[in-house]
Design a protein around this motif. Structure first.
Motif, PDB file in Angstrom:
ATOM      1  N   ARG A 180     -67.704 -29.665 109.770  1.00 52.67           N
ATOM      2  CA  ARG A 180     -66.385 -29.421 109.065  1.00 52.67           C
ATOM      3  C   ARG A 180     -66.666 -30.412 108.055  1.00 52.67           C
ATOM      4  N   ASP A 181     -67.208 -31.727 108.280  1.00 57.05           N
ATOM      5  CA  ASP A 181     -67.166 -32.620 107.249  1.00 57.05           C
ATOM      6  C   ASP A 181     -68.156 -32.366 106.160  1.00 57.05           C
ATOM      7  N   SER A 182     -69.298 -31.734 106.436  1.00 60.57           N
ATOM      8  CA  SER A 182     -70.138 -31.159 105.564  1.00 60.57           C
ATOM      9  C   SER A 182     -69.739 -30.007 104.519  1.00 60.57           C
ATOM     10  N   GLN A 183     -68.496 -29.317 105.095  1.00 54.14           N
ATOM     11  CA  GLN A 183     -68.129 -28.372 104.401  1.00 54.14           C
ATOM     12  C   GLN A 183     -66.874 -28.916 103.386  1.00 54.14           C
ATOM     13  N   THR A 184     -66.401 -29.855 103.795  1.00 54.50           N
ATOM     14  CA  THR A 184     -65.336 -30.460 103.063  1.00 54.50           C
ATOM     15  C   THR A 184     -66.089 -31.229 101.765  1.00 54.50           C
ATOM     16  N   PHE A 185     -67.215 -31.986 102.388  1.00 56.36           N
ATOM     17  CA  PHE A 185     -68.005 -32.642 101.054  1.00 56.36           C
ATOM     18  C   PHE A 185     -68.372 -31.555  99.946  1.00 56.36           C
ATOM     19  N   LYS A 186     -68.918 -30.577 100.493  1.00 56.62           N
ATOM     20  CA  LYS A 186     -69.246 -29.405  99.724  1.00 56.62           C
ATOM     21  C   LYS A 186     -68.190 -29.082  98.838  1.00 56.62           C
ATOM     22  N   ALA A 187     -66.967 -28.720  99.160  1.00 58.82           N
ATOM     23  CA  ALA A 187     -65.790 -28.194  98.945  1.00 58.82           C
ATOM     24  C   ALA A 187     -65.277 -29.389  97.689  1.00 58.82           C
ATOM     25  N   LEU A 188     -65.322 -30.792  98.034  1.00 58.48           N
ATOM     26  CA  LEU A 188     -65.087 -31.680  97.246  1.00 58.48           C
ATOM     27  C   LEU A 188     -65.751 -31.778  95.921  1.00 58.48           C
TER      28      LEU A 188
END
Length: 247
Positions: A9-17
């Motif tokens: 989830r953190d990785s996906q948030t970073f990708k989105a950011l």
């Protein structure tokens, strides 16, 4: 399993950011335009949950603003906003430099930042157009990150980082994507002199001088901004974030 899920989830948030920030700073979303979660999620290949977390983070950073009816739109900035952001970064880095000088720096940290300065020196050549530009950009970012850590305060490190998040306040704001602009390369000679003098002042425990130098160093971004807007406006599309600035 839970830890793995949290990491994903953190990785996906970073990708989105990174994805949304790139769209905004690149001018592909106009100031004032409402962001569609559905369109962004499809464009970036992510689900809406990490996207919403990223949008909230970018609102905190100041790139987006909440719409009363719900959702987010892209902020626009005045020239005063830009200059204030640059000034604030200078104040925070200056404070970090002063505290480092007054408190003293661990030998290992001092050795590391002096090595960064030496490595930056190696990027320069007799002709500005021949300098190792990409290497300079990378090392410059490392230098500013190291400077924020010298006081030995996690709070100070976070606040220096926060102050530099707006694109035009970042130490790299006028470096990225401009390697072929001679005027900017010439300004790096002065910037590198300031790097050396900041570190020397900290090592000599000269707090006031270290602070003044760091604040002056940040103002190079303002001078480069004024060059773009006053001398060569053709560069505006090539400076991250300037598409958000109203003249």
């Amino acid at each position: 399993m839970r830890r793995a899920a949290d990491g994903k989830r953190d990785s996906q948030t970073f990708k989105a950011l990174l994805g949304v920030r790139d769209l905004v700073l690149g001018g592909r979303v106009a100031p004032g335009e409402r962001l569609s979660e559905a369109a962004l999620a499809e464009r970036l290949g992510i689900s809406r949950t990490p996207l919403r977390a990223a949008l909230a983070r970018l609102e905190q950073e100041g790139l987006l603003e909440q719409i009363p009816s719900g959702g987010y739109s892209v902020r626009s900035f005045s020239m005063a906003d830009v200059f204030d952001a640059i000034e604030l970064r200078g104040v925070m880095e200056g404070t970090a430099a002063r505290l480092a000088a007054e408190r003293g720096v661990m030998p290992a940290k001092m050795k590391a930042i002096k090595q960064l300065v030496a490595d930056l020196d190696k990027c320069f050549r007799d002709r500005p157009e021949d300098m190792l530009f990409d290497q300079y950009v990378e090392l410059n970012a490392e230098f500013h990150a190291a400077l924020a850590e010298l006081p030995g305060s996690e709070m100070m490190r976070r606040e220096v980082e926060r102050a530099g998040r707006l694109p035009f306040a970042s130490p790299s704001a006028f470096l990225e994507k401009q390697e072929d602009v001679l005027a900017f390369r010439l300004s790096l000679v002065r910037a590198q002199w300031q790097h050396r003098e900041i570190v020397a002042a900290i090592e000599m425990r000269e707090g006031s001088r270290a602070e003044a130098l760091a604040r002056e160093h940040a103002r190079l971004a303002r001078q480069n901004m004024e060059f773009v807007l006053g001398e060569d406006r053709s560069l505006i599309p090539r400076v991250p974030g300037l598409a958000l600035v109203s003249a």
